[in-house]
Enzyme design. Structure first.
Site, PDB file in Angstrom:
ATOM      1  N   ALA A  11       0.801  -1.230   0.000  1.00  0.00           N
ATOM      2  CA  ALA A  11       0.000   0.000   0.000  1.00  0.00           C
ATOM      3  C   ALA A  11       0.829   1.273   0.000  1.00  0.00           C
ATOM      4  CB  ALA A  11      -0.932   0.001   1.208  1.00  0.00           C
ATOM      5  N   SER A  12       2.142   1.151   0.271  1.00  0.00           N
ATOM      6  CA  SER A  12       2.945   2.375   0.231  1.00  0.00           C
ATOM      7  C   SER A  12       3.662   2.508  -1.110  1.00  0.00           C
ATOM      8  CB  SER A  12       3.969   2.371   1.379  1.00  0.00           C
ATOM      9  OG  SER A  12       4.777   1.221   1.271  1.00  0.00           O
ATOM     10  N   HIS A 169      -3.707  -5.116 -17.268  1.00  0.00           N
ATOM     11  CA  HIS A 169      -4.560  -3.929 -17.275  1.00  0.00           C
ATOM     12  C   HIS A 169      -5.011  -3.542 -18.687  1.00  0.00           C
ATOM     13  CE1 HIS A 169      -0.879  -1.629 -18.164  1.00  0.00           C
ATOM     14  NE2 HIS A 169      -1.649  -0.615 -18.497  1.00  0.00           N
ATOM     15  N   GLU A 207       6.601   3.914 -26.724  1.00  0.00           N
ATOM     16  CA  GLU A 207       6.609   4.892 -25.636  1.00  0.00           C
ATOM     17  C   GLU A 207       7.869   5.750 -25.731  1.00  0.00           C
ATOM     18  OE1 GLU A 207       4.784   3.007 -21.776  1.00  0.00           O
ATOM     19  OE2 GLU A 207       6.125   1.570 -22.686  1.00  0.00           O
ATOM     20  N   ASP A 226       7.861  -7.484 -20.280  1.00  0.00           N
ATOM     21  CA  ASP A 226       7.096  -6.356 -19.757  1.00  0.00           C
ATOM     22  C   ASP A 226       5.856  -6.061 -20.617  1.00  0.00           C
ATOM     23  OD1 ASP A 226       6.821  -4.135 -17.897  1.00  0.00           O
ATOM     24  OD2 ASP A 226       7.369  -2.819 -19.564  1.00  0.00           O
ATOM     25  N   HIS A 231       0.558  -7.913 -22.545  1.00  0.00           N
ATOM     26  CA  HIS A 231      -0.337  -6.938 -23.168  1.00  0.00           C
ATOM     27  C   HIS A 231      -0.522  -7.148 -24.684  1.00  0.00           C
ATOM     28  CE1 HIS A 231       0.101  -5.136 -19.342  1.00  0.00           C
ATOM     29  NE2 HIS A 231       1.148  -4.374 -19.576  1.00  0.00           N
ATOM     30  N   LYS A 331      10.745   1.234 -25.497  1.00  0.00           N
ATOM     31  CA  LYS A 331      10.886   2.462 -24.708  1.00  0.00           C
ATOM     32  C   LYS A 331      11.750   3.455 -25.498  1.00  0.00           C
ATOM     33  CE  LYS A 331       9.120   0.819 -20.751  1.00  0.00           C
ATOM     34  NZ  LYS A 331       7.794   1.235 -20.314  1.00  0.00           N
TER      35      LYS A 331
HETATM   36  C1  BG6 Z   1       2.980  -1.657 -17.939  1.00  0.00           C
HETATM   37  C2  BG6 Z   1       4.444  -1.769 -18.234  1.00  0.00           C
HETATM   38  O1  BG6 Z   1       2.426  -2.925 -17.707  1.00  0.00           O
HETATM   39  O2  BG6 Z   1       2.335  -1.040 -19.036  1.00  0.00           O
HETATM   40  C3  BG6 Z   1       5.039  -0.396 -18.515  1.00  0.00           C
HETATM   41  O3  BG6 Z   1       5.092  -2.359 -17.119  1.00  0.00           O
HETATM   42  C4  BG6 Z   1       4.269   0.294 -19.612  1.00  0.00           C
HETATM   43  O4  BG6 Z   1       6.412  -0.520 -18.865  1.00  0.00           O
HETATM   44  C5  BG6 Z   1       2.785   0.274 -19.314  1.00  0.00           C
HETATM   45  O5  BG6 Z   1       4.735   1.624 -19.682  1.00  0.00           O
HETATM   46  C6  BG6 Z   1       1.979   0.812 -20.478  1.00  0.00           C
HETATM   47  O6  BG6 Z   1       0.643   0.891 -20.113  1.00  0.00           O
HETATM   48  P1  BG6 Z   1      -0.164   2.242 -20.186  1.00  0.00           P
HETATM   49  O7  BG6 Z   1      -1.530   1.892 -19.688  1.00  0.00           O
HETATM   50  O8  BG6 Z   1       0.547   3.217 -19.310  1.00  0.00           O
HETATM   51  O9  BG6 Z   1      -0.132   2.637 -21.600  1.00  0.00           O
END
Ligand code: BG6
Length: 475
Positions: A11-12, A169, A207, A226, A231, A331
């Site tokens: 949580a921190s 996510h 990114e 990653d 994703h 990146k």
């Molecule tokens: C994360 C990665 O899961 O997703 C990051 O660990 C990445 O490296 C990120 O920057 C990208 O997701 P979003 O939602 O910020 O575009």
């Protein structure tokens, strides 16, 4: 909604303050979690007041238009426990937890197994007929197939698969969920969504950010673990899945696994023919000089971790046989730009003279703005029969529409027990099977260098089929 508890372990940490708490704050404001008590758990020797101050400051930073009245309504729902990841310390939570509770592991990945076991050892994973207990695990789930299986065994000591929510996510993102709706809700696409009409698919996630303050995690992980294993592989499965006979989370996950199982096995393929890795070196991003990856704070100078990865995958089922799926992410690239681009085959049929026709592209833009573009060929106005490219473009949201963040969506789903947008173990397992051979090969040697601010290493073209080229990242 009955009384529920959400306990956040870690949580921190950064995830809690940057993403989880802002999402919970917004959900509270929307009236969607009126009876949720949120318990922060961390090794820090804080009391509740210190935790509240920490979260208050974070919300001020991350919520545009944050105001004290909203905070006064939200903060009574927050509580805090300081403790280690041991059954003995976790037992302190017993008296604060509602009968139904979700445990969120916002922890470094190396602690997932230990935490899942300790919560169970403390007796907190036990459900009754009327009350549930669930555990939500962040990515990455393991670092390869073997470690994912070890983690699975650890987690399953106390938790049944039906209690486990593995989060990716991207599955909560509006753009990802729209992909399914757009594909299946538009009759015009259904007959052409196959190898007979589609030439290639490109999924890019670029990114400009570097590793920020995540050096330790990132250098162990690299772009492939990653971004691609989870994703981008998920975006691929949703682009390629068969339509569902019935809208059901389990059927959706079955279909996604079917896609992963249909990807041509990579273990006997020469890695250089289907995978490329790169690492950024010093360059310019938005007019500012940035350092070599290996000179970033916390990164070993002789690192061979990739900050860019690209793949060509082939799905050997009747729908996709012969259509390459290209995936790449990196990146410190030229732009913050992400898209899923589907190129159609050239039409058969005569056009006058030497008219050139660009194959149509249907592009789902994910960032910086969400939207959909259909690139088509039209007549160029004028006396002559000439053509030009036009784009039929639609933004994803109209003014006044509320765009839900991925974490808001997935937190609500987990509290409601909807697992459709969480990963089942076999999805994780098959994704590792595909990329493990490249990770193994990449233990040796060095990635190809690319300049920060560029579109990635030149060698990324090596895996393209003849006549195919990467789309520009400049949007
Ligand atoms: C994360 C990665 O899961 O997703 C990051 O660990 C990445 O490296 C990120 O920057 C990208 O997701 P979003 O939602 O910020 O575009």
């Amino acid at each position: 909604m009955p009384n529920l508890s959400l306990m956040i372990l870690g949580a921190s940490g950064d995830l809690t303050k940057r993403l989880l708490m802002p999402s919970l704050f917004r959900l509270h404001k929307l009236g969607l979690i009126p009876k949720l008590n949120i318990i922060g758990y961390s090794i820090d020797k804080w009391d509740r007041d210190a935790f509240l101050k920490h979260i208050h400051d974070a919300l001020q930073q991350f919520i545009p238009g944050f105001n004290e009245a909203d905070w006064a309504s939200f903060s009574p729902h927050l509580d805090f426990i300081s403790g280690e990841l041991s059954a003995k310390d976790l037992q302190q939570a017993q008296e604060k937890l509602s009968p139904s509770a979700l445990f969120y592991l916002a922890l470094p990945p190396t602690l997932f197994g230990q935490a899942a076991q300790a919560i169970g050892d403390a007796g907190l994973a036990e459900q009754t007929d009327n009350n549930w207990r669930r555990i939500l695990i962040e990515k990455p789930f393991g670092t390869d197939l073997a470690s994912a299986e070890v983690l699975r065994t650890q987690v399953h000591t106390h938790w049944d698969e039906s209690q486990v929510y593995r989060i990716d996510h991207f599955l909560g993102k509006e753009a990802t969920q729209n992909l399914m709706i757009f594909r299946f809700a538009n009759r015009v696409l259904a007959p052409v969504w196959n190898a007979e009409h589609i030439e290639q698919v490109q999924i890019s996630y670029a990114e400009t950010l570097g590793v920020e303050n995540r050096a330790v995690y990132y250098d162990r992980s690299g772009a492939m673990r990653d971004m691609l294993q989870n994703h981008l592989m998920q975006l691929l499965t949703l682009t390629a899945i068969e339509p569902l006979g019935r809208w059901d989370g389990e059927i959706l996950r079955d279909h996604k696994v079917e896609v992963l199982k249909s990807i041509r096995p990579t273990e006997n393929m020469q890695v250089d023919t289907w995978a490329v890795r790169g690492q950024y070196c010093a360059g310019q991003i938005d007019g500012n000089s940035v350092a070599d990856y290996c000179n970033e704070p916390g990164i070993p100078i002789d690192t061979n971790t990739e900050t860019f990865a690209a793949l060509r995958l082939e799905i050997d089922n009747w729908r996709w046989k012969g259509v390459p799926f290209y995936l790449r992410s990196g990146k410190r690239l030229a732009n913050n730009y992400a898209e899923i681009a589907v190129q159609f085959r050239a039409p058969a049929g005569a056009l006058p003279g030497d008219i050139s026709v660009e194959n149509n592209w249907l592009v789902f833009r994910l960032s910086p703005e969400m939207g959909m573009d259909m690139h088509m060929t039209a007549k160029l106005p004028g006396m002559n029969l000439q053509t030009h490219d036009i784009v039929l473009s639609a933004p994803y949201t109209q003014p006044g529409q509320y765009e839900v963040s991925a974490y808001e969506q997935l937190l609500i789903d987990a509290l409601n027990g909807d697992r459709a947008h969480f990963l089942r173990f076999d999805e994780v397992e098959w994704a590792w099977r595909i990329i493990d051979p490249a990770l193994k090969a990449w233990e040796q040697g060095m990635p190809d260098l690319y300049k920060a601010g560029s579109e990635g290493p030149e060698s990324q073209d090596r895996i393209m089929r003849s006549g195919h080229h990467w789309r520009s990242l400049l949007g």
